[in-house]
Design an enzyme around this catalytic site. Structure first.
Site, PDB file in Angstrom:
ATOM      1  N   SER A 113       0.835  -1.202   0.000  1.00  0.00           N
ATOM      2  CA  SER A 113       0.000   0.000   0.000  1.00  0.00           C
ATOM      3  C   SER A 113       0.869   1.250   0.000  1.00  0.00           C
ATOM      4  O   SER A 113       1.981   1.254   0.554  1.00  0.00           O
ATOM      5  CB  SER A 113      -0.859  -0.015   1.268  1.00  0.00           C
ATOM      6  OG  SER A 113      -1.440   1.243   1.485  1.00  0.00           O
ATOM      7  N   TYR A 153      -1.972  -1.522  10.976  1.00  0.00           N
ATOM      8  CA  TYR A 153      -2.208  -2.013   9.615  1.00  0.00           C
ATOM      9  C   TYR A 153      -1.049  -1.585   8.703  1.00  0.00           C
ATOM     10  O   TYR A 153      -0.461  -2.392   7.988  1.00  0.00           O
ATOM     11  CB  TYR A 153      -3.541  -1.469   9.078  1.00  0.00           C
ATOM     12  CG  TYR A 153      -3.640  -1.491   7.583  1.00  0.00           C
ATOM     13  CD1 TYR A 153      -3.923  -2.672   6.905  1.00  0.00           C
ATOM     14  CD2 TYR A 153      -3.403  -0.339   6.817  1.00  0.00           C
ATOM     15  CE1 TYR A 153      -3.975  -2.694   5.514  1.00  0.00           C
ATOM     16  CE2 TYR A 153      -3.456  -0.359   5.440  1.00  0.00           C
ATOM     17  CZ  TYR A 153      -3.741  -1.530   4.795  1.00  0.00           C
ATOM     18  OH  TYR A 153      -3.781  -1.552   3.423  1.00  0.00           O
ATOM     19  N   LYS A 208       2.224  -3.753   6.638  1.00  0.00           N
ATOM     20  CA  LYS A 208       2.644  -3.660   5.230  1.00  0.00           C
ATOM     21  C   LYS A 208       4.152  -3.403   5.144  1.00  0.00           C
ATOM     22  O   LYS A 208       4.852  -4.016   4.353  1.00  0.00           O
ATOM     23  CB  LYS A 208       1.864  -2.556   4.503  1.00  0.00           C
ATOM     24  CG  LYS A 208       0.383  -2.841   4.341  1.00  0.00           C
ATOM     25  CD  LYS A 208       0.112  -4.068   3.478  1.00  0.00           C
ATOM     26  CE  LYS A 208      -1.345  -4.429   3.391  1.00  0.00           C
ATOM     27  NZ  LYS A 208      -1.609  -5.758   2.834  1.00  0.00           N
TER      28      LYS A 208
HETATM   29  C1  UD1 Z   1      -6.694   3.949   3.858  1.00  0.00           C
HETATM   30  C2  UD1 Z   1      -5.274   3.537   4.161  1.00  0.00           C
HETATM   31  C3  UD1 Z   1      -4.730   2.702   3.043  1.00  0.00           C
HETATM   32  C4  UD1 Z   1      -5.623   1.540   2.778  1.00  0.00           C
HETATM   33  C5  UD1 Z   1      -7.007   2.070   2.431  1.00  0.00           C
HETATM   34  C6  UD1 Z   1      -7.972   0.946   2.167  1.00  0.00           C
HETATM   35  C7  UD1 Z   1      -3.820   4.969   5.479  1.00  0.00           C
HETATM   36  C8  UD1 Z   1      -3.100   6.248   5.534  1.00  0.00           C
HETATM   37  N1  UD1 Z   1      -4.466   4.717   4.344  1.00  0.00           N
HETATM   38  O1  UD1 Z   1      -6.620   4.871   2.775  1.00  0.00           O
HETATM   39  O2  UD1 Z   1      -3.468   2.226   3.364  1.00  0.00           O
HETATM   40  O3  UD1 Z   1      -5.101   0.773   1.730  1.00  0.00           O
HETATM   41  O4  UD1 Z   1      -7.486   2.847   3.526  1.00  0.00           O
HETATM   42  O5  UD1 Z   1      -8.435   0.347   3.307  1.00  0.00           O
HETATM   43  O6  UD1 Z   1      -3.790   4.214   6.383  1.00  0.00           O
HETATM   44  N2  UD1 Z   1     -13.082  10.327   3.641  1.00  0.00           N
HETATM   45  C9  UD1 Z   1     -14.140  11.204   3.916  1.00  0.00           C
HETATM   46  N3  UD1 Z   1     -15.303  10.689   4.374  1.00  0.00           N
HETATM   47  C10 UD1 Z   1     -15.504   9.339   4.576  1.00  0.00           C
HETATM   48  C11 UD1 Z   1     -14.438   8.448   4.288  1.00  0.00           C
HETATM   49  C12 UD1 Z   1     -13.241   8.984   3.829  1.00  0.00           C
HETATM   50  O7  UD1 Z   1     -13.997  12.411   3.752  1.00  0.00           O
HETATM   51  O8  UD1 Z   1     -16.596   8.952   5.006  1.00  0.00           O
HETATM   52  C13 UD1 Z   1     -11.827  10.879   3.130  1.00  0.00           C
HETATM   53  C14 UD1 Z   1     -10.630  10.566   4.032  1.00  0.00           C
HETATM   54  O9  UD1 Z   1     -10.476  11.555   4.996  1.00  0.00           O
HETATM   55  C15 UD1 Z   1      -9.501  10.539   2.993  1.00  0.00           C
HETATM   56  C16 UD1 Z   1     -10.171  10.067   1.709  1.00  0.00           C
HETATM   57  O10 UD1 Z   1     -11.564  10.251   1.900  1.00  0.00           O
HETATM   58  O11 UD1 Z   1      -9.031  11.839   2.808  1.00  0.00           O
HETATM   59  C17 UD1 Z   1      -9.924   8.589   1.412  1.00  0.00           C
HETATM   60  O12 UD1 Z   1     -10.222   7.830   2.577  1.00  0.00           O
HETATM   61  P1  UD1 Z   1     -10.289   6.229   2.591  1.00  0.00           P
HETATM   62  O13 UD1 Z   1     -11.165   5.762   1.478  1.00  0.00           O
HETATM   63  O14 UD1 Z   1     -10.626   5.804   3.966  1.00  0.00           O
HETATM   64  O15 UD1 Z   1      -8.829   5.780   2.207  1.00  0.00           O
HETATM   65  P2  UD1 Z   1      -7.399   6.220   2.831  1.00  0.00           P
HETATM   66  O16 UD1 Z   1      -7.544   6.681   4.222  1.00  0.00           O
HETATM   67  O17 UD1 Z   1      -6.775   7.143   1.844  1.00  0.00           O
END
Ligand code: UD1
Length: 344
Positions: free
Chosen positions: A127, A152, A156
């Site tokens: 990742s 997590y 990795k």
């Molecule tokens: C996270 C993990 C990544 C993992 C992936 C899949 C970290 C830093 N990243 O990615 O390693 O492979 O999950 O499980 O640990 N967001 C919102 N609202 C929501 C959900 C998300 O605004 O309800 C935003 C988050 O703040 C982020 C973006 O959307 O900025 C992406 O979030 P998410 O889909 O959870 O993935 P990551 O956190 O990037």
């Protein structure tokens, strides 16, 4: 037939899409999955898309006896793609022992048995989380890894190091580490897709569940980041494109296209999209509005990260192809299919 591949975690989100692409490319697939975060019906979906039913073993890769039995019952496996792992960032903070035990024991068992059963190639599902907050974007594979922000993420990083150490020790295997950015979307047939357990933590499943009315409102975690619109930036990669990268990686190892025993590739589009831009893209592509509001930042989030995928483009001959609009439509079609089937 190109060879027999063991796909651990093959009924999961990325594993199922990769199984489809392996079968389309002429590989025979054996799936092992303990169904802890997926469902055996996924095998039917794979068969409906490809016309081929992969062998399916319900079992846990933390159990070495299960793996011995599998290799004996399915002789001639030449490659492994290891998706089997626990993957919820938040849960890993609550249950670190579970995460280290599960993710590392699976890896150690597979690496241990590969030489015993003559398995030559190993693809590891890593990742972009290994990079932490980048000093600059797009980020290349040579950027330093930083202290993981969750157990997590630590699994990795540790897994990558274990694979490197095993190869350095002279194990007769080759390995490719694929560092995924943010995989999203679903197969265009909507026969397979992402099926989160409970309330989704990831952006796109939460978004599509809001669009269909399961959730009243999507929370955008922060609009005060140092980015053009203030929301976080990610590199959203279509899951079918991501799946195809695994086929290229296996081809490379099993056809001896490289003499390197260990290689690492970023798998992303090369373009950063903000959370707010992604919501816009969904609304544009589907015509469906997503109620959303800005809330506080989420702890542990990276501000912005996107891939430099040049190495994968040039060395693997792999490119991300799907447009963000097509990807959003595929995610929406999948969410609608779940509704039609009465699943959610
Ligand atoms: C996270 C993990 C990544 C993992 C992936 C899949 C970290 C830093 N990243 O990615 O390693 O492979 O999950 O499980 O640990 N967001 C919102 N609202 C929501 C959900 C998300 O605004 O309800 C935003 C988050 O703040 C982020 C973006 O959307 O900025 C992406 O979030 P998410 O889909 O959870 O993935 P990551 O956190 O990037």
């Amino acid at each position: 037939m190109k060879g027999k591949i063991l796909v651990t975690g093959g009924t999961g989100f990325i594993g199922s899409h990769t199984t489809v692409e392996l079968q389309n490319a002429g590989y025979e697939v054996v799936i092992i999955d303990n169904l802890s975060n997926s469902n055996a019906d996924v095998v039917d979906g794979i068969e409906r898309i490809t016309g081929i039913r992969p062998a399916f073993v319900e079992g846990d890769c933390t159990c070495i006896d299960t793996l011995h039995r599998l290799f004996k019952e399915h002789p001639g496996i030449t490659g492994i793609i290891n998706f089997a792992a626990s993957k919820a960032v938040g849960e890993s903070v609550q249950k670190p022992i579970l995460y280290y035990r599960n993710n590392l024991n699976i890896l150690l068992n597979l690496l241990d048995l590969m030489p015993v059963y003559g398995v030559r190639g190993f693809v590891f599902s890593s990742s972009c989380t290994v990079y932490g907050e980048p000093d600059q974007n797009p980020i290349t594979e040579d950027a330093p890894t930083k202290q993981a922000t969750s157990p997590y993420g630590a699994t990795k990083q540790i897994s990558e190091n274990i694979i490197a150490d095993v190869i350095r020790s002279g194990s007769p295997i080759k390995a490719i580490l694929l560092r995924y950015f943010n995989p999203i979307g679903a197969h265009p047939t909507a026969e397979i897709g992402e099926l989160p357990n409970g309330v989704p933590q990831n952006l796109v499943p939460f978004l599509t569940q809001t669009a269909i009315g399961i959730r009243p409102m999507l929370s955008v975690f922060g609009d005060d980041y140092n980015t053009p619109d203030g929301s976080c930036i990610r590199d959203f990669i279509n899951v079918v494109d991501l799946a195809k990268a695994h086929v290229k990686a296996l081809d490379r190892m099993l056809e001896d296209k490289s003499d390197k025993a260990l290689e690492v590739f970023n798998i992303g589009t090369g373009e950063g999209l903000s959370v707010l831009q992604l919501i816009d893209a969904f609304e544009r592509a589907t015509g469906v509005k997503v109620p959303h509001k800005i809330v506080e930042r989420r702890e542990g989030d990276i501000e912005q990260i996107w891939a430099d995928p040049k190495r994968a483009n040039e060395v693997l001959g792999w490119h991300a192809e799907a447009s963000i609009d097509d990807t959003m439509r595929s995610a929406w079609k999948w969410q609608q299919r779940l509704r039609e089937r009465g699943i959610m």
